[in-house]
Design a protein around this motif. Structure first.
Motif, PDB file in Angstrom:
ATOM      1  N   VAL A   1       0.873  -1.172   0.000  1.00 14.69           N
ATOM      2  CA  VAL A   1       0.000   0.000   0.000  1.00 14.69           C
ATOM      3  C   VAL A   1       0.916   1.230   0.000  1.00 14.69           C
ATOM      4  N   ALA A   2       0.967   1.935  -1.131  1.00 10.12           N
ATOM      5  CA  ALA A   2       1.922   3.034  -1.299  1.00 10.12           C
ATOM      6  C   ALA A   2       1.190   4.339  -1.558  1.00 10.12           C
ATOM      7  N   GLY A   3       1.712   5.417  -1.001  1.00 12.25           N
ATOM      8  CA  GLY A   3       1.129   6.726  -1.233  1.00 12.25           C
ATOM      9  C   GLY A   3       2.181   7.811  -1.225  1.00 12.25           C
ATOM     10  N   HIS A   4       1.913   8.861  -1.979  1.00 14.77           N
ATOM     11  CA  HIS A   4       2.798  10.029  -2.040  1.00 14.77           C
ATOM     12  C   HIS A   4       1.994  11.263  -1.677  1.00 14.77           C
ATOM     13  N   SER A   5       2.593  12.186  -0.923  1.00 17.50           N
ATOM     14  CA  SER A   5       1.969  13.448  -0.549  1.00 17.50           C
ATOM     15  C   SER A   5       0.701  13.193   0.260  1.00 17.50           C
ATOM     16  N   GLY A   6      -0.462  13.694  -0.206  1.00 23.15           N
ATOM     17  CA  GLY A   6      -1.703  13.437   0.516  1.00 23.15           C
ATOM     18  C   GLY A   6      -2.001  11.956   0.614  1.00 23.15           C
ATOM     19  N   GLY A   7      -1.636  11.190  -0.425  1.00 21.71           N
ATOM     20  CA  GLY A   7      -1.811   9.748  -0.379  1.00 21.71           C
ATOM     21  C   GLY A   7      -0.961   9.110   0.703  1.00 21.71           C
ATOM     22  N   ALA A   8       0.225   9.674   0.936  1.00 16.46           N
ATOM     23  CA  ALA A   8       1.088   9.151   1.995  1.00 16.46           C
ATOM     24  C   ALA A   8       0.510   9.436   3.371  1.00 16.46           C
ATOM     25  N   GLN A   9      -0.257  10.524   3.491  1.00 19.36           N
ATOM     26  CA  GLN A   9      -0.869  10.823   4.783  1.00 19.36           C
ATOM     27  C   GLN A   9      -1.878   9.746   5.170  1.00 19.36           C
ATOM     28  N   ILE A  10      -2.728   9.343   4.232  1.00 19.45           N
ATOM     29  CA  ILE A  10      -3.696   8.315   4.578  1.00 19.45           C
ATOM     30  C   ILE A  10      -3.020   6.951   4.732  1.00 19.45           C
ATOM     31  N   VAL A  11      -2.002   6.662   3.916  1.00 17.89           N
ATOM     32  CA  VAL A  11      -1.307   5.382   4.045  1.00 17.89           C
ATOM     33  C   VAL A  11      -0.614   5.280   5.401  1.00 17.89           C
ATOM     34  N   HIS A  12       0.012   6.377   5.846  1.00 15.30           N
ATOM     35  CA  HIS A  12       0.661   6.353   7.158  1.00 15.30           C
ATOM     36  C   HIS A  12      -0.355   6.112   8.265  1.00 15.30           C
ATOM     37  N   ARG A  13      -1.463   6.824   8.227  1.00 18.53           N
ATOM     38  CA  ARG A  13      -2.463   6.650   9.289  1.00 18.53           C
ATOM     39  C   ARG A  13      -3.111   5.273   9.214  1.00 18.53           C
TER      40      ARG A  13
ATOM     41  N   ILE B   1      -3.496 -10.636   8.488  1.00 19.73           N
ATOM     42  CA  ILE B   1      -3.138 -10.902   7.091  1.00 19.73           C
ATOM     43  C   ILE B   1      -1.759 -11.534   7.007  1.00 19.73           C
ATOM     44  N   ARG B   2      -0.809 -11.008   7.756  1.00 21.69           N
ATOM     45  CA  ARG B   2       0.540 -11.578   7.711  1.00 21.69           C
ATOM     46  C   ARG B   2       0.584 -12.980   8.310  1.00 21.69           C
ATOM     47  N   ALA B   3      -0.293 -13.254   9.277  1.00 22.90           N
ATOM     48  CA  ALA B   3      -0.355 -14.592   9.860  1.00 22.90           C
ATOM     49  C   ALA B   3      -0.831 -15.622   8.835  1.00 22.90           C
ATOM     50  N   ARG B   4      -1.511 -15.165   7.784  1.00 24.31           N
ATOM     51  CA  ARG B   4      -1.958 -16.051   6.709  1.00 24.31           C
ATOM     52  C   ARG B   4      -0.892 -16.232   5.635  1.00 24.31           C
ATOM     53  N   GLY B   5       0.296 -15.701   5.866  1.00 23.41           N
ATOM     54  CA  GLY B   5       1.393 -15.869   4.919  1.00 23.41           C
ATOM     55  C   GLY B   5       1.437 -14.837   3.820  1.00 23.41           C
ATOM     56  N   ILE B   6       0.702 -13.733   3.971  1.00 24.56           N
ATOM     57  CA  ILE B   6       0.700 -12.656   2.974  1.00 24.56           C
ATOM     58  C   ILE B   6       1.538 -11.503   3.504  1.00 24.56           C
ATOM     59  N   ASP B   7       2.500 -11.088   2.719  1.00 19.08           N
ATOM     60  CA  ASP B   7       3.436 -10.034   3.104  1.00 19.08           C
ATOM     61  C   ASP B   7       2.773  -8.674   2.872  1.00 19.08           C
ATOM     62  N   LEU B   8       2.370  -7.982   3.937  1.00 19.68           N
ATOM     63  CA  LEU B   8       1.694  -6.686   3.842  1.00 19.68           C
ATOM     64  C   LEU B   8       2.676  -5.577   4.174  1.00 19.68           C
ATOM     65  N   ARG B   9       2.838  -4.641   3.250  1.00 16.97           N
ATOM     66  CA  ARG B   9       3.816  -3.564   3.408  1.00 16.97           C
ATOM     67  C   ARG B   9       3.174  -2.216   3.091  1.00 16.97           C
ATOM     68  N   TYR B  10       3.802  -1.143   3.614  1.00 13.70           N
ATOM     69  CA  TYR B  10       3.330   0.220   3.399  1.00 13.70           C
ATOM     70  C   TYR B  10       4.514   1.080   2.959  1.00 13.70           C
TER      71      TYR B  10
ATOM     72  N   LYS C   1       3.623   0.656  19.772  1.00 10.76           N
ATOM     73  CA  LYS C   1       4.301  -0.637  19.898  1.00 10.76           C
ATOM     74  C   LYS C   1       3.847  -1.601  18.811  1.00 10.76           C
ATOM     75  N   ARG C   2       2.566  -1.581  18.506  1.00 10.58           N
ATOM     76  CA  ARG C   2       2.065  -2.438  17.429  1.00 10.58           C
ATOM     77  C   ARG C   2       2.612  -1.985  16.080  1.00 10.58           C
ATOM     78  N   TYR C   3       2.580  -0.672  15.860  1.00 14.01           N
ATOM     79  CA  TYR C   3       3.044  -0.101  14.600  1.00 14.01           C
ATOM     80  C   TYR C   3       4.524  -0.386  14.354  1.00 14.01           C
ATOM     81  N   ALA C   4       5.309  -0.398  15.409  1.00 11.78           N
ATOM     82  CA  ALA C   4       6.744  -0.653  15.259  1.00 11.78           C
ATOM     83  C   ALA C   4       7.015  -1.991  14.595  1.00 11.78           C
ATOM     84  N   GLY C   5       6.109  -2.946  14.761  1.00 12.76           N
ATOM     85  CA  GLY C   5       6.302  -4.262  14.174  1.00 12.76           C
ATOM     86  C   GLY C   5       5.754  -4.415  12.774  1.00 12.76           C
ATOM     87  N   ARG C   6       5.172  -3.358  12.227  1.00 11.49           N
ATOM     88  CA  ARG C   6       4.632  -3.420  10.874  1.00 11.49           C
ATOM     89  C   ARG C   6       5.676  -2.985   9.853  1.00 11.49           C
ATOM     90  N   GLN C   7       5.523  -3.465   8.628  1.00 12.78           N
ATOM     91  CA  GLN C   7       6.548  -3.286   7.603  1.00 12.78           C
ATOM     92  C   GLN C   7       6.301  -1.991   6.824  1.00 12.78           C
TER      93      GLN C   7
END
Length: 378
Positions: free
Chosen positions: A184-196, A207-216, A275-281
């Motif tokens: 899930v990628a965003g730039h500028s205003g798109g990056a604001q919603i992706v970050h949040r 999702i990651r527990a199902r073996g799917i690599d989720l990244r931002y 703490k939860r966010y720190a473990g996300r990719q």
């Protein structure tokens, strides 16, 4: 533009992405309106150079319809798709341009188009009446960026819930059995919603527990979401302290802080979220030339100014802040890069060596003409 892109494909592989950046930059610079679909959801009139949006049905119960641009028909056979890339538009809500830029970069990367699904969500705004988005949720001009609910009845859906529903759509193994990675990628205003979204969603670990690599991928946003009331302080911005409420009484209100958070995340605790966010990719990208304190679309509200005067300084401050909050032993699974010589430019950010790797999985060795990247200057 199609002629220009044909030339891109004739270049040597090492130069394809750099050439495509030029084409993508021109595409992303357009501000054209999306084409209205027919009752079946298909475009009413075809224009060879323009992508066409699709109407997808999302959500539980009665659900709702939502417009996206996509490289495959979402109601078709998606059984060969192995990877999904979301490309989120910015303030202009121009999903067509972001889709076109992403498609140019994806094609130039040499990835198999039959195995990659590119999706550009398009959040309809209140000024978009008459553009064909009838019977769909609409958001205020900036409300979609922070996760607010749609403003038109009967669609009280958060824009963050829309991302939940889109991610659920592409990770449905009954329809996309081979999907192993979602970005899930965003730039500028798109990056604001992706970050949040990366901070606040409750689906990541499942999702990651199902073996799917989720990244931002978060590139050049105007602001970041802080978990506590401190902000960068001191002459160098390397210390942290509560901001002066005499200057900005509401600096810690959402979308900059935790106060009065949107209903989607109501009841969330800042430090627990961190703490939860720190473990996300998460991969942060900041252009070294995105340093204009008077940039025409820079958020200049005092809550944003509390994070720093420019996007580059806000990015560096937030990276320091993540380290400031970290307790001993906490593993932060985030990566961060500065894109050398690039300003507020979608195509050159995502076409850079670190950007193309983060978004499209392209090795840096195969993108030698992309902008170079360096470690954050903290």
């Amino acid at each position: 533009m199609l002629q220009a892109f044909a030339l891109v494909l004739q270049k040597k592989p090492a130069r394809r992405l750099a050439c495509a950046v030029v084409a993508a930059a021109a595409l992303a610079g357009c501000a054209s309106a999306p084409e209205a679909p027919s009752a079946t959801g298909k475009p009413a009139a075809a224009a060879a150079a323009k992508p066409h949006w699709q109407r997808v049905h999302l959500g539980a119960g009665g659900g709702y319809d939502f417009p996206v641009y996509a490289s495959h028909r979402l109601d078709g056979d998606l059984s060969r798709i192995r990877e999904v890339v979301f490309m989120q538009h910015g303030l202009q809500r121009n999903g067509d341009d972001y889709y076109a830029a992403g498609a140019a970069l994806l094609k130039a990367s040499g990835r198999n188009p039959d195995e990659v699904l590119l999706i550009a969500p398009n959040f309809p705004g209140t000024p978009d009446q008459g553009k064909g988005f009838d019977g769909m949720p609409h958001w205020s001009v900036q409300g979609w960026m922070s996760g607010e609910n749609a403003v038109n009845a009967p669609f009280p859906v958060s824009s963050l819930q829309v991302l939940d529903d889109l991610v659920a759509l592409v990770t449905d193994k009954s329809r996309l059995p081979q999907v192993a990675k979602v970005t899930v990628a965003g730039h500028s205003g798109g990056a604001q919603i992706v970050h949040r979204y990366a901070v606040l969603n409750n689906v990541d670990e499942r999702i990651r527990a199902r073996g799917i690599d989720l990244r931002y991928v978060v590139a050049n946003p105007s602001s970041y979401l802080y978990f506590t009331p401190v902000r960068p302080a001191g002459p160098d911005g390397k210390s942290f302290a509560p901001y002066d409420k005499a200057v900005c009484p509401d600096y810690d209100k959402y979308r900059y802080g935790m106060q009065d958070i949107v209903p989607y995340a109501r009841g969330a605790d800042g430090l627990s979220l961190y703490k939860r966010y720190a473990g996300r990719q998460v991969t942060y990208l900041a252009g070294t030339e995105d340093n204009d304190p008077n940039h025409r679309v820079l958020d200049k509200a005092c809550g944003a100014e509390a994070e720093g005067p420019t996007r580059l300084q806000r990015a560096r401050g937030y990276l320091r802040y993540e380290r400031y909050l970290a307790s001993p032993g906490l593993v932060i699974r985030h990566q961060a890069y500065e894109v050398v010589g690039v300003g507020h430019d979608l195509a050159h950010m995502f076409g850079s060596q670190c950007g193309a790797k983060a978004v499209f999985g392209l090795p840096e060795s195969a993108n030698q003409d992309g902008a170079a990247c360096q470690a954050p200057q903290l």
